[in-house]
Write a protein that holds these residues in place. Structure first.
Motif, PDB file in Angstrom:
ATOM      1  N   TYR A  93     -17.407  50.780  24.117  1.00 38.44           N
ATOM      2  CA  TYR A  93     -17.370  52.111  24.718  1.00 38.44           C
ATOM      3  C   TYR A  93     -16.328  52.991  24.050  1.00 38.44           C
ATOM      4  O   TYR A  93     -15.375  52.519  23.418  1.00 38.44           O
ATOM      5  CB  TYR A  93     -17.108  52.029  26.223  1.00 38.44           C
ATOM      6  N   ALA A  94     -16.512  54.297  24.217  1.00 42.24           N
ATOM      7  CA  ALA A  94     -15.567  55.297  23.711  1.00 42.24           C
ATOM      8  C   ALA A  94     -15.597  56.479  24.656  1.00 42.24           C
ATOM      9  O   ALA A  94     -16.645  56.828  25.213  1.00 42.24           O
ATOM     10  CB  ALA A  94     -15.943  55.732  22.297  1.00 42.24           C
ATOM     11  N   GLY A  95     -14.443  57.099  24.842  1.00 41.32           N
ATOM     12  CA  GLY A  95     -14.376  58.290  25.670  1.00 41.32           C
ATOM     13  C   GLY A  95     -13.304  58.191  26.732  1.00 41.32           C
ATOM     14  O   GLY A  95     -12.267  57.556  26.528  1.00 41.32           O
ATOM     15  N   THR A  96     -13.536  58.859  27.838  1.00 44.47           N
ATOM     16  CA  THR A  96     -12.614  58.826  28.980  1.00 44.47           C
ATOM     17  C   THR A  96     -13.365  58.252  30.172  1.00 44.47           C
ATOM     18  O   THR A  96     -13.700  58.978  31.116  1.00 44.47           O
ATOM     19  CB  THR A  96     -12.074  60.229  29.310  1.00 44.47           C
ATOM     20  N   PRO A  97     -13.683  56.962  30.162  1.00 43.85           N
ATOM     21  CA  PRO A  97     -14.442  56.360  31.263  1.00 43.85           C
ATOM     22  C   PRO A  97     -13.663  56.405  32.565  1.00 43.85           C
ATOM     23  O   PRO A  97     -12.441  56.444  32.575  1.00 43.85           O
ATOM     24  CB  PRO A  97     -14.645  54.914  30.790  1.00 43.85           C
ATOM     25  N   ARG A  98     -14.399  56.365  33.664  1.00 40.94           N
ATOM     26  CA  ARG A  98     -13.744  56.439  34.970  1.00 40.94           C
ATOM     27  C   ARG A  98     -12.809  55.264  35.199  1.00 40.94           C
ATOM     28  O   ARG A  98     -11.786  55.393  35.863  1.00 40.94           O
ATOM     29  CB  ARG A  98     -14.798  56.507  36.071  1.00 40.94           C
ATOM     30  N   SER A  99     -13.159  54.118  34.648  1.00 41.22           N
ATOM     31  CA  SER A  99     -12.262  52.973  34.798  1.00 41.22           C
ATOM     32  C   SER A  99     -10.927  53.231  34.131  1.00 41.22           C
ATOM     33  O   SER A  99      -9.884  52.760  34.582  1.00 41.22           O
ATOM     34  CB  SER A  99     -12.910  51.716  34.195  1.00 41.22           C
ATOM     35  N   ALA A 100     -10.918  54.009  33.046  1.00 43.83           N
ATOM     36  CA  ALA A 100      -9.669  54.328  32.363  1.00 43.83           C
ATOM     37  C   ALA A 100      -8.822  55.298  33.159  1.00 43.83           C
ATOM     38  O   ALA A 100      -7.616  55.416  32.936  1.00 43.83           O
ATOM     39  CB  ALA A 100      -9.960  54.925  30.983  1.00 43.83           C
ATOM     40  N   LEU A 101      -9.453  55.996  34.109  1.00 39.81           N
ATOM     41  CA  LEU A 101      -8.725  56.953  34.934  1.00 39.81           C
ATOM     42  C   LEU A 101      -8.121  56.326  36.179  1.00 39.81           C
ATOM     43  O   LEU A 101      -7.368  56.965  36.899  1.00 39.81           O
ATOM     44  CB  LEU A 101      -9.670  58.078  35.379  1.00 39.81           C
ATOM     45  N   ALA A 102      -8.451  55.057  36.438  1.00 38.45           N
ATOM     46  CA  ALA A 102      -8.129  54.476  37.730  1.00 38.45           C
ATOM     47  C   ALA A 102      -6.642  54.410  38.023  1.00 38.45           C
ATOM     48  O   ALA A 102      -6.246  54.329  39.174  1.00 38.45           O
ATOM     49  CB  ALA A 102      -8.735  53.079  37.845  1.00 38.45           C
TER      50      ALA A 102
END
Length: 335
Positions: A93-102
């Motif tokens: 994956y690449a980007g700003t996934p919601r899991s990365a925002l947790a």
């Protein structure tokens, strides 16, 4: 992918908006191929902070009071792309996934997720950049004249494990390196070299998150969690730790999803701040709520999202006090 306006990013981080997503581990697609999500987002941000980089906060008149309140319209786009190599097993994956925002970060991630039998969903990623606080004041303590902004380079690594041993437990570790391009803290006040060195902001941050999702019913869950950060800054006055427990509630009713998170944390520092001869110890608290409505007007794969949030930091040194509130709406599309 276009990142959020930096003011939105700062608000989302300080408010812990991403905490409403902690109940959802990032799944792996059922079929080989490309999938993802894109969400334009817009809203109104109201905040008070002596450290926020904006034209309205460029000049301050006192080191012993909070800046004036700033209200503005903000917007941008969040998104991520996944490529599944083996169905339900491995995904890049690449980007700003919601899991990365947790854990309250707006950041670019390049990584992989792998489903390990009898263990859980393993995530490993590099973080080449963060949108949060991409600029800081070179010398935040300039009074009575315009302050100059400088770039902040913040990058890191991430390791996470969700659904540990088939339970609702998830653990996450992140290591960040922070470098201020032109560090001049305290220069305008004529501090000695030794005093200025105590204000240095370069350094590393270790962040640990532990959450446990408990399904109360098929549609309602509670996720208690705790976050610990160790700030290993070069300057002793900025070196310390933060501990923040939180609780997320999530309810799903047909096409509606409601989420709410509340948190309260304390931060403690290793040395006195030389300007004030005090520790910048304090506490942080906040509440954030979100509503998601899937397939509005019968539009498949679309959703309408609305968020409201409030947070406050109360420091023993008034200069570091902050408070923010945000209301935002977004139209999401999954593919």
């Amino acid at each position: 992918m276009k990142l959020l306006d930096k003011c939105v990013a700062a608000a989302l981080v300080s408010l812990g908006l991403a905490g409403i997503q902690t109940a959802n581990a990032s799944p792996i697609a059922d079929e080989t191929g490309v999938s993802g999500e894109i969400m334009p987002l817009g809203g109104v941000l109201s905040s008070r902070s002596n450290l926020a980089v904006s034209s309205d906060q460029k000049r301050i008149d006192s080191l012993y009071s909070l800046s004036s309140r700033e209200t503005r319209v903000v917007g941008g786009v969040l998104g991520h792309v996944d490529y599944t190599l083996v169905p339900k097993r491995l995904s890049l994956y690449a980007g700003t996934p919601r899991s990365a925002l947790a854990d309250g970060e707006i950041q670019v991630e390049l990584g992989a997720r792998y489903l390990v039998d009898n263990l859980g969903l393993l995530t490993a990623a590099v973080i080449p950049m963060t949108a949060t606080d991409s600029e800081v004041w070179s010398d935040p303590f300039v009074v009575g004249s315009p302050r100059e902004a400088t770039d902040l380079d913040r990058r890191g690594l991430r390791l996470g494990l969700a659904g540990v041993l088939g339970t609702g437990l998830s653990v996450d570790y992140r290591l960040y390196r922070k470098d201020v391009d032109q560090e001049r803290s305290g220069t305008a006040l004529g501090l000695s070299a030794a005093e200025r060195s105590q204000l240095a902001r370069d350094g590393e941050e270790h962040r640990f998150d532990v959450n446990y999702r408990v399904a109360i019913t098929d549609n309602f869950s509670l996720t208690p969690g705790v976050q610990y950060r160790r700030l290993d800054a070069d300057g002793a006055a900025n070196r310390g730790w933060l501990l923040r427990p939180q609780l997320t509630a999530q309810l799903e009713v047909q096409r509606w999803q409601f989420s709410m998170t509340g948190y309260y944390g304390v931060d403690r520092y290793d040395a006195r701040q030389p300007i004030y001869d005090q520790y910048q110890d304090g506490d942080r608290k906040g509440v954030v709520a979100g509503v998601r409505y899937a397939e509005p007007f019968g539009w498949s794969n679309w959703s309408v999202n609305a968020y409201g949030a409030w947070s406050e930091r109360d420091s023993d040194i008034r200069f570091y006090d902050e408070n923010s509130s945000l209301f935002a709406v977004g139209l999401g599309y999954r593919f």
